[in-house]
Write a protein that holds these residues in place. Structure first.
Motif, PDB file in Angstrom:
ATOM      1  N   MET A  43       0.568  -8.086  -1.768  1.00  0.00           N
ATOM      2  CA  MET A  43      -0.655  -8.234  -0.975  1.00  0.00           C
ATOM      3  C   MET A  43      -0.660  -7.228   0.173  1.00  0.00           C
ATOM      4  N   LEU A  44       0.510  -7.121   0.827  1.00  0.00           N
ATOM      5  CA  LEU A  44       0.614  -6.175   1.933  1.00  0.00           C
ATOM      6  C   LEU A  44       0.384  -4.747   1.452  1.00  0.00           C
ATOM      7  N   LYS A  79      -3.413  -4.378  -0.118  1.00  0.00           N
ATOM      8  CA  LYS A  79      -4.621  -4.705   0.627  1.00  0.00           C
ATOM      9  C   LYS A  79      -4.539  -4.411   2.119  1.00  0.00           C
ATOM     10  N   VAL A  80      -3.324  -4.317   2.645  1.00  0.00           N
ATOM     11  CA  VAL A  80      -3.191  -4.162   4.098  1.00  0.00           C
ATOM     12  C   VAL A  80      -2.779  -2.739   4.473  1.00  0.00           C
ATOM     13  N   LEU A  81      -1.721  -2.267   3.849  1.00  0.00           N
ATOM     14  CA  LEU A  81      -1.176  -0.969   4.250  1.00  0.00           C
ATOM     15  C   LEU A  81      -2.207   0.164   4.229  1.00  0.00           C
ATOM     16  N   PRO A  82      -2.998   0.279   3.169  1.00  0.00           N
ATOM     17  CA  PRO A  82      -3.925   1.418   3.142  1.00  0.00           C
ATOM     18  C   PRO A  82      -4.875   1.442   4.343  1.00  0.00           C
ATOM     19  N   GLU A  83      -5.134   0.274   4.903  1.00  0.00           N
ATOM     20  CA  GLU A  83      -6.066   0.205   6.037  1.00  0.00           C
ATOM     21  C   GLU A  83      -5.370   0.483   7.372  1.00  0.00           C
ATOM     22  N   PRO A 107      -5.982 -10.858   4.031  1.00  0.00           N
ATOM     23  CA  PRO A 107      -5.758  -9.419   4.266  1.00  0.00           C
ATOM     24  C   PRO A 107      -6.545  -8.885   5.464  1.00  0.00           C
ATOM     25  N   ASP A 108      -7.796  -9.278   5.596  1.00  0.00           N
ATOM     26  CA  ASP A 108      -8.589  -8.767   6.732  1.00  0.00           C
ATOM     27  C   ASP A 108      -8.011  -9.221   8.062  1.00  0.00           C
ATOM     28  N   VAL A 137       0.850 -12.866   4.098  1.00  0.00           N
ATOM     29  CA  VAL A 137      -0.524 -12.611   3.643  1.00  0.00           C
ATOM     30  C   VAL A 137      -0.835 -13.467   2.414  1.00  0.00           C
ATOM     31  N   ALA A 138      -2.058 -13.957   2.363  1.00  0.00           N
ATOM     32  CA  ALA A 138      -2.554 -14.663   1.169  1.00  0.00           C
ATOM     33  C   ALA A 138      -4.056 -14.422   1.086  1.00  0.00           C
ATOM     34  N   ASP A 139      -4.690 -14.990   0.079  1.00  0.00           N
ATOM     35  CA  ASP A 139      -6.129 -14.762  -0.043  1.00  0.00           C
ATOM     36  C   ASP A 139      -6.892 -15.337   1.130  1.00  0.00           C
TER      37      ASP A 139
END
Lengths: 274, 440
Positions: free
Chosen positions: B404-405, B408-412, B365-366, B257-259
């Protein structure tokens, strides 16, 4: 027990299925004349026809050749975990197949088991011709690891001649039905599994401690191109076996001398076992 | 969906031309390539990374067992797990696991895992692989024809040792024990959840289905390639009329993951190429010893994961050799000297290919959120073993990827499946009031 008879160009062939521990083993009998035993090596017996050495010997002998469990369509046997299990199984099969008491020519892993059996049951075989037997180990010149290689390399380790290993490494060209081809592939895989099981990870199980009990006359045969068990192992075996009466090397032959040089080996067998 | 931050612990300093000069990363890798100072640093960085991930809210941290292997420096995962049991407080400790057939007697595993469960206060996931052929039949010399029977006997012994209320005698084919009495006992009752890591054997599916265990596909090749294998497991579950609870499945996936996707391609290229081109440089002769597969797997024509890795490595080597021969012939025809090619020649797998094939889930992240939801739903897996470190990835980059994971990613993605299904295969630790406070 089921039986089938066929006749090749020159010899009659009988293929029997003998009950063994809930499954069966295949026993091939070929030719006419004095009875002699043949115990296969790493590639087992071919599905059709005869191993080349058996075909040669069957010209003037009745050759009795069982396929050990897991080899060549004989039922794979989960009970055979360690070498002593195999030796006991060979003893049982020798009686069932009518091999007991016959002079025996045995190859590779079969030769290793034959020596072990004779060590504890001298009446099993009155004389032995051993083709590149396994069972000893010299760390300075180790037996090759045939199964830590690709299939194409395994073929070359066993024999320099592709025809000698076709039966175990190639699909049976006579089979057209896909499911039969799959089952043939599984059968060949089990043959390789059984061979690997006998030699894994190092094919030395203390034979040197029992070799003095192999009192029958032994003739040793090696292919000069053997890439599995170095030909120099004939001296190592001669040093531990008490009654070695002959030691032969065959030019151009690999580990599978019985497939690579059947006529030469048959001549040695006739002279040794008569 | 539960996220386990999983570490393979690769040796980070293989020479750049490793695939050209050496036969295999596994079994007979040159011992002189190992620098103990590099190993010292790697072990400590890797343990720090696992602890860092646990602190950021990953549901668990995961490790596994390999032998004579430069992409996995963990012959004993229990040693790493022991440090994590002390230094982490909430994350599950997912040991995937101990290769049952290699321990003699296997009650050693029952004992050590009970210790881990005890030290961690009941946070252990007990993984029990049959093990790869490289680890089991080559590095540890186990007869491939008896490997699975040894494994199943060991599994029976361990489960009985954990659950029996009495001292008992065990008379197996391979294990003969007059007195089986595991002290300590595991915290979790009847025992820690059991996951079975598999590499493509159809018999492992049956074993998980029959015993209600998690089937855990530890693939290197991502969700697109892993779909058929996971589907095979779920088909077996459906055949037996069992619920298709996604938490009975687990899958490993490289994630970067990156921006932005562009930045991710820039950041993660080198470590990914190091892993897929050097760490998976496995000699094909070690991948398929006769007897390792069951007849059912041979009949089904299923290719194991390490078999595939070895096949792809061989194909790359052969393509490179053919390329060199062609170059040499062309140069000879042109009467000019042959120029050596760099290790990043065309036969090396490119990072773009890895991403395209799904070996690495990469992006912003998206984008990663979307792909990981796809991974979960398409494969029906409720446990994702996230490989955020790969190859020779720099420590700072590992932490960046992990953060980043986590943020920005895990909660979703974590809510996926959680309301529809119960996870029966997740640790149930002691209540916090009963938990020790390490160091105090």
């Amino acid at each position: 027990m089921s039986t089938g008879t066929a006749t090749s160009a020159e010899v009659s062939i009988t293929r029997r299925s003998v009950d063994f521990r809930g499954g069966s083993v295949t026993v091939v009998e070929a030719g006419q004349g004095p009875r002699i035993g043949y115990l296969h090596g790493m590639v087992g017996l071919p599905t059709h026809g005869l191993p080349p050495l058996v075909a040669e010997l069957a010209r003037d002998h009745t050759v009795v050749a069982p396929a050990l469990p897991g080899f060549s369509g004989s039922t794979y046997c989960n009970d055979l975990r360690v070498q002593s299990d195999w030796v006991v199984a060979l003893s049982e099969i020798a009686d069932l197949a009518g091999l007991t008491g016959l002079p025996l020519v045995a190859s590779s892993v079969g030769a290793m088991l034959a020596m072990e059996l004779v060590a504890v049951r001298p009446e099993a075989f009155p004389g032995l011709v051993l083709l590149a037997p396994l069972g000893l180990w010299d760390a300075d010149e180790p037996v090759a690891d045939a199964f830590a290689t690709t299939l194409s390399e395994q073929r070359l380790i066993l024999s320099p001649n592709r025809a000698s290993t076709a039966a175990i490494f190639e699909d049976d060209p006579t089979l057209s039905d896909p499911s039969e081809r799959i089952e043939d592939g599984v059968s060949r895989y089990l043959t390789r599994t059984s061979t690997a099981s006998l030699v894994w990870p190092i094919p030395e199980h203390g034979l040197d401690l029992r070799a003095h009990l192999v009192r029958c006359a032994v003739t040793l045969v090696w292919g000069e191109e053997d890439r599995l068990v170095p030909p120099s192992y004939d001296k190592r075996f001669a040093a531990v076996l008490p009654s070695v009466v002959g030691c032969h090397r065959i030019a151009g032959a690999g580990h599978l001398t019985d497939w690579d040089a059947p006529a030469e080996v048959a001549a040695i067998v006739r002279a040794a076992l008569g | 969906m539960k996220f386990v931050w999983f570490h393979l612990m690769p040796y980070p300093d293989l020479p750049k031309d490793f695939p050209d000069r050496y036969r295999s990363v596994w079994v007979d890798i040159d011992p002189s390539l190992y620098d103990p100072a590099v190993g010292h640093r790697a072990y400590n960085e890797y343990i720090d990374q696992l602890e860092f991930a646990a602190g950021l809210g990953f549901d668990g941290v995961g490790i596994n067992e390999h032998h004579s292997n430069a992409y996995g420096l963990m012959p004993s995962p229990n040693i790493i797990a022991a440090t994590l049991a002390r230094s982490t407080s909430d994350a599950a400790i997912v040991v995937l696991g101990d290769s049952v057939a290699l321990y003699n007697p296997p009650i050693r595993i029952a004992e050590e895992m009970a210790m881990l469960d005890g030290i961690s206060g009941g946070r252990l996931v007990a993984g029990f692989p049959v093990g790869s052929p490289m680890d089991t039949v080559f590095a540890y010399g186990t007869n491939p024809a008896t490997l699975r029977e040894r494994y199943h006997e060991g599994m029976e012994l361990i489960r009985r040792a954990w659950t029996s209320d009495e001292v008992f005698a065990f008379n197996g084919r391979y294990n003969k024990l007059r007195y089986v009495n595991v002290w300590p006992r595991p915290v979790q009752k009847p025992h820690p959840p059991i996951w079975i890591p598999g590499g493509g054997s159809v018999d492992t599916w049956d074993y998980c289905v029959d015993n209600d265990l998690v089937y855990c596909y530890l693939s290197y090749f991502g969700y697109k390639a892993g779909l058929a294998t996971m589907r095979g497991f779920w088909d077996k579950m459906a055949e037996r009329g069992k619920p298709l609870n996604p938490f009975q499945g687990a899958f490993a996936q490289f994630v970067a993951v990156a921006d932005s996707e562009k930045e991710a391609f820039e950041l993660y290229r080198e470590p990914a190429e190091y892993f897929f081109n050097s760490c998976l440089h496995v000699y094909a002769g070690f991948a398929d010893p006769p007897g390792y597969k069951t007849p059912n797997t041979v009949r089904a024509g299923v290719e194991g994961m390490v078999e595939r890795a070895a096949r792809e490595a061989t194909a790359r080597s052969e393509a490179k050799a053919a390329d060199k021969a062609a170059d040499k012939a062309a140069d000879k025809a042109a009467d000019k000297p042959t120029m050596p090619k760099s290790s990043s020649s065309s036969q090396m797998m490119s990072f773009e290919t890895m991403v395209e094939k799904g070996y690495v889930v990469l992006g912003s992240p998206d984008q990663v959120i979307s792909k990981l939801r796809e991974v979960g739903t398409s494969m029906n897996v409720g446990h994702l073993l996230t490989l955020a470190h790969f190859g020779n990835m720099d420590n700072e980059l590992v932490r960046y990827n992990t953060e980043m994971l986590a943020r920005k990613v895990l909660p979703e993605v974590q809510p996926l499946f959680e309301n529809e299904w119960e996870d029966h295969w997740w640790p149930r630790p002691l209540p916090s009031a009963q938990r020790a406070e390490p160091g105090r």
